[in-house]
Design an enzyme around this catalytic site. Sequence first.
Site: not given
Length: 622
Positions: A269, A323, A390
């Site tokens: 990540d 990410h 996201e």
Amino acid sequence: MAIRRRGTTRFCSDRRLQLGSMIVLLIIVFLVQTDVSVDAEDAYCFPWHYKCEGGLCKKELITKDVNSPFSLEVCELFCGASSSLWPKPTGHLSLSKVMVQLDPDKISIADTDNGKEIGYLLARNMFLLRNGAKEFGGKLAESGGVGMLVRFTETLESSNIKLSLDTDESYTLTVTQVDETMLNVTIMAKSYFGARHGLETLRQLIVYDDLRNQIQMPSEVSIADGPVYPYRGLLLDTSRNFIDKSMIMQTIDGMAMSKLNTLHWHIIDSHSFPYVSKTWPKFSEFGSYTRKKRYTEMDVKEIVEYGLVNGVRVLPEFDAPAHVGEGWQWVEDDDAVVCFKAEPWRNYCVEPPCGQLNPTSEKVYELLQGIYKDMMEDFQPDVFHMGGDEVNINCWNSSISIKNWMQAVKGWKLSESNFYKLWNHFQERALEKLILANGGKPIPVILWTSGLTNAENIHYLDPNKYIVQIWVTGKDTTIDTLLQNNFKVIFSNYDALYLDCGFSAWIGEGSNWCAPYKGWQKIYDNSPLKIIKSHQFESKRHLVLGGETALWTEQADGATISSKIWPRAAAFAERLWAEPNSTWIHAEQRMLRHRERYVRRGIAAESLQPEWCLQNQGLCYA
């Protein structure tokens, strides 16, 4: 008259009072001279036994009127609709109430013609079974007991040792007593994974009788069983905080105990890049927390093989285009990652550090193909997770090179809808690189729900290529959109299935973003079938592949993950295996027993109630 003596007979040689030999002799002489008999209740290690009433094991004092008392673990095998097995079998279940003492040293496997690889895997499971039968600890009563010969039938072809979404994981288990010395066990399964599940059930049928200080099991058993959903997962994040190999393998042990079959490894990540890529080793050099906090090729392959032995696929995730961050600093294209560590971070991402890949950079796709290739070789996956959640439009909109490319090359205005076109451009290119890394062969791909799965953008995704993992709430309209468009789905709705919720915030004060804590009861009752029924899509139940609990590790590491995962993930394991019509209240006593199994096997599962509740069933009610 009768003299009550607790635990001074042959059953309890290791638990009796340590009397001197002279005292013991005097007691024996006294009994003989006075012609006093020892009551039957004195012949056991404990003054209490359990009687099944109304599906619960009721605690009672052993008296002379009790001919064959049951210990709690033995009672739980027969009391209630599903025995004490976890997850509950989905087919028929028949257990004899006749218990026999088992000698773990006499457990063996019959010669079978299942191929070299299958034979090796089954032999390793038999080793686990024998060791599991010895896990009760302490010095048992007198040696002896029956042996057990385990036989596997039906064809277990070598081609079946790779788990896929189409693998038949069902099995039948029968136990018959041949004579006073031997039990015959037959497990019928069409795949190695079904055979392994049968062994796991057999392991749960072996219990400790603390009244007699013996390892016991039923003399006759017949079970038919198989899962409702093919995908039964647990997500483990190893980027926010590093989890060492031994704890990952222990997590796989816990999954096997509840017949979960997918470890979704969120291995990298924006916080760290611990995966060692053979093609691009600088990612882990620049992105790991320390040199010791990395996963080498050998580490990954060892974990993957351990998962296979335990019936668990290890599914890698490379989350992109958001990410990302740490580990990318070495890349010569300075614009490969945009808004990395941008401030104020709340304007560009959901948590620090921010970072997103630049969809207009050719270097990005070159790097992705190399990482994908390494992951395909190391994990040998049957399905791959590409992340895709996201994405923050403001991040891309902060990059001059991205805006220039959109306007000059594509002729796009800088509208939100065109940024979704940019996102789709990335997804198409990344998928091309993944297929090339897989030798040109398509592979099922999972994506998270995101802005790309909203109703206005879902047309960008092909339901024949993508499976969507739902992390939004069970009431979100995205679920309607996905089912209307015939996407296969996996449920990880955060309002029930995020295991990291309900702790203090790690940014600022108060509770973390997804509070409150999700108790095992809420997790157990989180039925994928009920969710789609509530959305009026019961006819689309064939699109539901299953579900997955998730442990994101902003506030967890190897020292704490076991208590945060177990036994809550086991609660969802039964939901996914059996999809029962009942609620958690009907599973409570079995859950308490299953939690004890975890602790007995060295897994630090969270305590759910005082032990008094386990021993006084039905009295700890709201």
